[in-house]
Each structure stands twice: as structure tokens, then as C-alpha cells.
Design an enzyme around this catalytic site. Sequence first.
Site, mmCIF file in Angstrom:
data_model
loop_
_atom_site.group_PDB
_atom_site.id
_atom_site.type_symbol
_atom_site.label_atom_id
_atom_site.label_comp_id
_atom_site.label_asym_id
_atom_site.label_seq_id
_atom_site.Cartn_x
_atom_site.Cartn_y
_atom_site.Cartn_z
ATOM 1 N N ASN A 75 48.018 43.631 45.879
ATOM 2 C CA ASN A 75 48.969 42.791 46.602
ATOM 3 C C ASN A 75 50.197 43.592 47.042
ATOM 4 O OD1 ASN A 75 47.424 40.454 46.387
ATOM 5 N ND2 ASN A 75 48.341 39.870 44.436
ATOM 6 N N HIS A 104 44.998 40.463 38.606
ATOM 7 C CA HIS A 104 45.148 39.157 37.967
ATOM 8 C C HIS A 104 45.157 39.283 36.446
ATOM 9 C CE1 HIS A 104 43.526 36.974 41.805
ATOM 10 N NE2 HIS A 104 44.717 37.528 41.975
ATOM 11 N N TYR A 143 39.685 43.584 44.845
ATOM 12 C CA TYR A 143 41.108 43.899 44.985
ATOM 13 C C TYR A 143 41.346 45.407 44.979
ATOM 14 C CZ TYR A 143 42.963 39.145 44.669
ATOM 15 O OH TYR A 143 43.281 37.844 44.937
#
Length: 833
Positions: free
Chosen positions: A244, A294, A303
Site C-alpha cells: 500500500n 495485513h 500484495y
Amino acid sequence: MHPAMRSATPSPSHSPGPGPGPAPSPAPACLLSRRAVLRAALGAAALAPFAVPAAATPAYGADAYDTLRLKWRDLLLGANFSPTAEPFASKLAALGATARDLRSSMAPVDGSLWPDLPYADPEPDTDAESYTYSGNLNTSYNRLRTLTEAYSQPGTGLTGDTALRVEILAGLDHLHDQAYHANRTRYGNWYNWQIGIPQALLDIDALLYDHLGTARVAEHCAAVDHFVPDSVVANYTGTSTGANRVDLCRVLALRGVIGRSATKLALARDALSPVFPYVTSGDGLYADGSFIQHTYVPYAGSYGAVMLGGLSLLLALFKGSTWEVTDSGRQIVFDSVEKAYAPFLFNGLAMDSVSGRAVSRGVQKTDTRGIRQDDHLRGHSIIACVALLAQSASAAEKTRWDGMVKGWIARDRYSPLLASPALGVAALARLKTVDDGTATASPEPAGHRLFPGMDRAVHRRAGWAASLSMASNRITYYENGNGENVRAWHSGSGMLCWWGHDFANGQYSDNFWPTVDPYRLPGTTASRKLLADGEGGVWGAARPDVRWVGGTTDGTYAAVGQYLKGLSSTLLAKKSWFFLDDAVVCLGAGIHGRDGTGVESVVENRNLGAAGGHAFTVDGTAQPTTLGWSATLTGAGWAHLAGHAGYVFPGGAPSLKALRQARTGAWSDINKGAVTDPVTRRYLTLWFDHGTDPTWATYAYVVMPGAGQAQTAARAADTGWLTVLANTNGQQGVRVASLGLTGINFWLGGTVGDVTAGAPASVLIRESGTTATVCVSGPLRDGATIDLTWHRPVSAVLSKDSTVQVTATGSALQLRIAPGTLAATHKAVVRLA
């Protein structure tokens, strides 16, 4: 002013779009046909006094921002390829066809740009319904991005189409005024507003920059600044970590390029630095090669791939500029190619064990191309990232990586990489350059890799590869969220996946996840207790209260174990795997449950495809190929599934059951965003039935991937090949004399064969001639000292790790290991007396 009336030059009287409510239209948009709206757009564009003529190639600027923008354009569109040659011609034609379909269905009205994607949320919130609306807005921007790529790429049939460009700009204005502007309050999923939408928007801006005009540029920058302020990278926490964080940096960097802001570019570069260092908990890369997102989910295949992709793009963008990334920590990213990503790539696929909820996506309802996402397509994306990252790496790294990439391209026979539907022209151009280059294709490596940081193991030998998925108080059983992957409850309960070098490479690609019995995943031990979709909680919340998960390896062989507690059940089990040259020895003990349901240990659950009728033989007798056939194979010594593997049951199998069946499911059963079309696949399932509420049950079997029937029968007949030293609730161990190998998992301290451990430990001893290698780990990770005695004469210790203390040699070897808290393998090499 109607969105279509924006000029490509500044419009001083134009102000940013209205507040959170829908933008008012001069006339009710719902009463206008799409063609009427677009005709108005075309007419307005024709009247605009400063409209820029269409151009296939934009004007090149001279300053640093233009240089970066044009470099980004090349990164997005590709370079040095022929649009009339394959695989590019077909890819470009398909892009054009997709764009024409999107163009024909675009119909701007209040609350939507496409009829199937309403984004106006009547009750803005962060609930599931609002997630759908924000997702639709994200998809709308990405559809405009697809149209923009079709306009910008050669060979699409829409290249430089002035009318299409005007429609794209009108669509941008429509979405800006109604939804994504500086006065809007976000709703639904944060990701759409801070990553998905701005990335698509800024890509469009980079490609159409010469046609935007300063008014649009200012509006778009203001919108991005509103939703993605500098503060999103102020702290390395929450949704600003790992993949992210890289995505957010990409937004900030492109905002700097489009808005010509040195400050934004410097911020984007500097905000990458927290991504680089190894972590010891939470999200990021671990020194052992693990990648977590996560907090609790192994995620190199999804990811992690996003992070690698984002970093490869940003490093390439900044290279040679004022903002080049010089942080020495970036070497960790380069190292991760071979430590964190390549171990999970096999013949072009990325193993599902590190792809989290992405395994459930199949064909998404919003994917107009109808492409099924699978392990090969995820692998293709990672391989494309490696090819791009090589441009920023050292010469030695680039040489190695080009060889790896070329090997993956050559071996992906199931889903040819250079025709991958997951890759655009730019990525294919880079891969084709590598494939046409002088690098020598590298073979699949052999060896074993343990990843204690994420409870995963990967084993590779000549002709096959396997991966093992486990769970602990650090790592989730499975991840679900956003309605995805809601039935993978037992995928962390010892799921053992494997592939052959030239067969069964589509085992988990071919509609496995929506059709497999989720209570019978291969390798697992599970209660038949019925579980609800999403049982245990979202985002990796479901984790067992156990610590002894891990093992030890000498880099070739391994002993791995999992103390299993069932998800939402009373099930307990001790499971061990011993990874060898041509086999995996699997032991289970202490299998205990009180759920009032049956408990099963699944030897195998092979996907035979849509019409597979592979022969199944037990102790030399062919079994029926009729669908629905089932049998109890008590006392079976071996079994063989043609084209797949052999299975050996030391001492004869108690309560072994077999089932041949066709199973029908839909991707929407396991992912609410996927298509509802039913699919059917045939399976051959083997399992031990431990009965209802078993008390300390056991099992033992050997999997031989790729073995023929004769080889399997011979192994079963060779009763001296394998000695099961222990298979109890306290210890599990084996001896394979032909390999000089002893492997033992001490759940509790004790003595097994010639080895005594004073504390829980995993031990692997391998004798070769006059020397032996002793490997020990402490899977509990409590830092407790492990005293180990090998009751064999040892004359000297030739080498050892600093964590290993020799307390005695002679008639027996005595070692004291200080394992620390990372579950690493600690090694000593000794001379046998």
C-alpha cells in the site's frame, strides 16, 4: 459549464466541481441519449478555440517534468516493439476491441458513466453497499484508462482517434464534477479513493497531457491532493505500509510529474525508504524471504507482487533524474527477487500458498474480457516485474534475472507467458526483449526453503515442486475480506500442493478453488463440522493459539511440523512432513476432536479436469473409473493415480477411503464479485477417516509426485527404505537409511532413536561418508536453550554456527543451541568416529 465544454487551454472562469452532491446538469442527463451527449462533446471540442490537434506522438518537452512524464508514457505503453508482429498485433487488436465495446456502452448520466457502474451512493458510508459504489467509481476510471491506452497505442484501430479523445475527456470531466473532486467526502473502500482511482486518473493524464489544458490539470491535482494528502505517508502504519505504501508513493510521484512539483516527487521518493528495511513483525519483507501484508497473511503472490511492480516502475522512473532513489536499503528489494519471489514461482506460476484471498477471484463480474485470474497469470505479472526491475539492478543481477525469466518463459507450457492475458503490451515488450536476448535460460533450482516468518515451506527436486501452508498465532488459517475467499477455511491446516515439471501445471489453475471440496483440501487434517462463509473473521483474524509451527532444513531436505488446532472446532493434531528426493513422508498423530462430527486427514484431492478419467490402481488392481465410485481401502499398501503420483502406506492403511466424483461450483460461491456461471471438474480423493470424535488417532503415508506404477509398487515392497521412528503426540520422526537421513520433530523433549532433545525442537541429521550435518531449530520461538545429544561416536566438530555450543564429543555428540526467537536453522558439521 458542461464538462464537454472544457478547453484544452486555461479557462479562467471555470471553477472546481460542486460539493458532495451530484453535479447539476444544464438539462436532465437521463433524458439525453449517449450519442446526443457525445455529439455535444464533439461539437464543443470543435468550437474550442485552443483545442490541440490529435497526435500519435506527443510533443517532447525539455524540462525534468516532461522527461519523467514521457518516461512514464514509455513504461505504460512500451517501447522497441513492432505493432504488426506477434504477440503485439493480437494484443493491440484485442485492446481495440475491448475499447470499442466500452466506448459503445458509455452513457453519462447523473450517478454513472456506464449503466452497469453506478457510483452515486444514496447513503455514503463504509458498509458493504458503499464499497460497491466506490468500487464502481474505481472501475469507471479504469475503463477510461483502457480507452486512453487504446487511443495512445498503435495498432488498435482507435489510435489517435480525435472523437474518442474528446469522449475520454468528457468522461473525465463527468467523473470529476460528480464524484472525484476536492470537495467530495469519500465513501466505501479507502483503497479506491487513495490508490485505485488516482493511479488510473494520473496515468490518463500522463498519456493525454498535451490535450488536458491547465484547468483540468489543476482540477485533477487538487482532487488527488484532497484524497491523497502528504500526511498519508507521514507515518509507516495502518494502510500506509508494504504494498500500500508503494502504491501511495506512485500516486504522489505521478502527482508531482503532472503537477510539476519537485516537492511531491521528493516526498514520493523519500516515503519509499520505510518499505526497504527487513521487518520482524507485521507487514513487509523478512530476512528469511517471507512477505506479509495485513499483518498475518503470506502475500508474496499478490500484495508482494504489487509492491514489486510499484517499486520496479518507480525505480525505473526516477533512475537518472534529480529524484533517483539512492537509499542503500533498496538492495533489499533487489535481493527479494531471489529470496522472496523466485522460490514461489514454478514454470511461470505463482504458488497459491502466498496469494491470500486472490486465489478466489476467478473471473470477476466487472472484467469485460472474461479473463480468469489464476496462479499462472499472477506468476506472469511477477515475472514481468522482475524483467523491469532488472533495468535498475546491477549487471550481475540483471544477467541472473534475465536467465530466470527466459527459463520461466520456456517452461510455462500450460499458459504461455508471451501470450498472457494478464500482461499489457509494455510488459510483453520487455519480456520479449529478454527472450530474444543472449541470456541462457536457467532451469528450475533444486533445494528446500523454509519461511518461518510466514509458516510456509517450498521444496524442489528434479521433476517436481511442492509448497506447504500452515497456520499459527502469527499467521492466519486463511484470509477473507470484501466477500472474497470465504471458504478457504482449512488452507492453512497443512495444505500440501505440488506440480510436475511437465504435467499437472494447471492443477490449481483449472477452476480448482470453486469446485474442490473445501473440507478436503490436500494434505490437511480437518473436522467435518460445518463452517459459515468467512468463519473466524476477516483480514486474517482467524489464527490458532499455537506456536510450534516450523521446522529445519539443510537446504536440500527438511523436517517440518505443525501443531494444529482446528478453526472453530475442538480438533487437535500433530502433523509432520519430511521432504526428500522423490517423496514427502507425511505423519499425523494426536488427532483428537469432540465436535460430534467426523475428522479426516486428506492424502490427496487431485483435480482431473473437466473430463479426466485417469486410471487409479490400488495394490496392483485397477479401480473403477465410474463417476460416483467410492471404496474403503483397508490395509492398502500403495496406490497410484496415472499421470500424477504414487502413494505408499507403511504397514498398510487403516480406514483409507477413495472417491471419484464430479463437483460443480461457481466462482461466485467463494467470491461475491465473481461470475455466477457453474463449472464442473472431476476429482480423485483419498483420505483417512478417523471417525467421529477420534481420540489420539494417527496416520502415515508417502507421496511420490510423478512416480510410475512400478516405481510406487517397488517403494512399497522395500520395507527397509523407511523406518518410522516415532509417531506420537510427543514426537514424530523417520529414518531413511539410503539417504543417511534422520528427521525428528520433538513436540516435547525426549528420546527418539539415537537422538535426545531436552526441549521442543526440529532436528535433521544427514550422514554422508565420514561426516554428518546436524540441523536444529526451535519452532516455539521462545528463545529457550535446546540441549541435543546424538548417541553416535563423533571425533570432531568441523564447523558450526555461532549459536551452537559443543559440550561433548567422543562416544556421543552433545550440543547446546541458543535458537533465539526467529525459528532459524542452526547447523553443525561433524566428523564421525
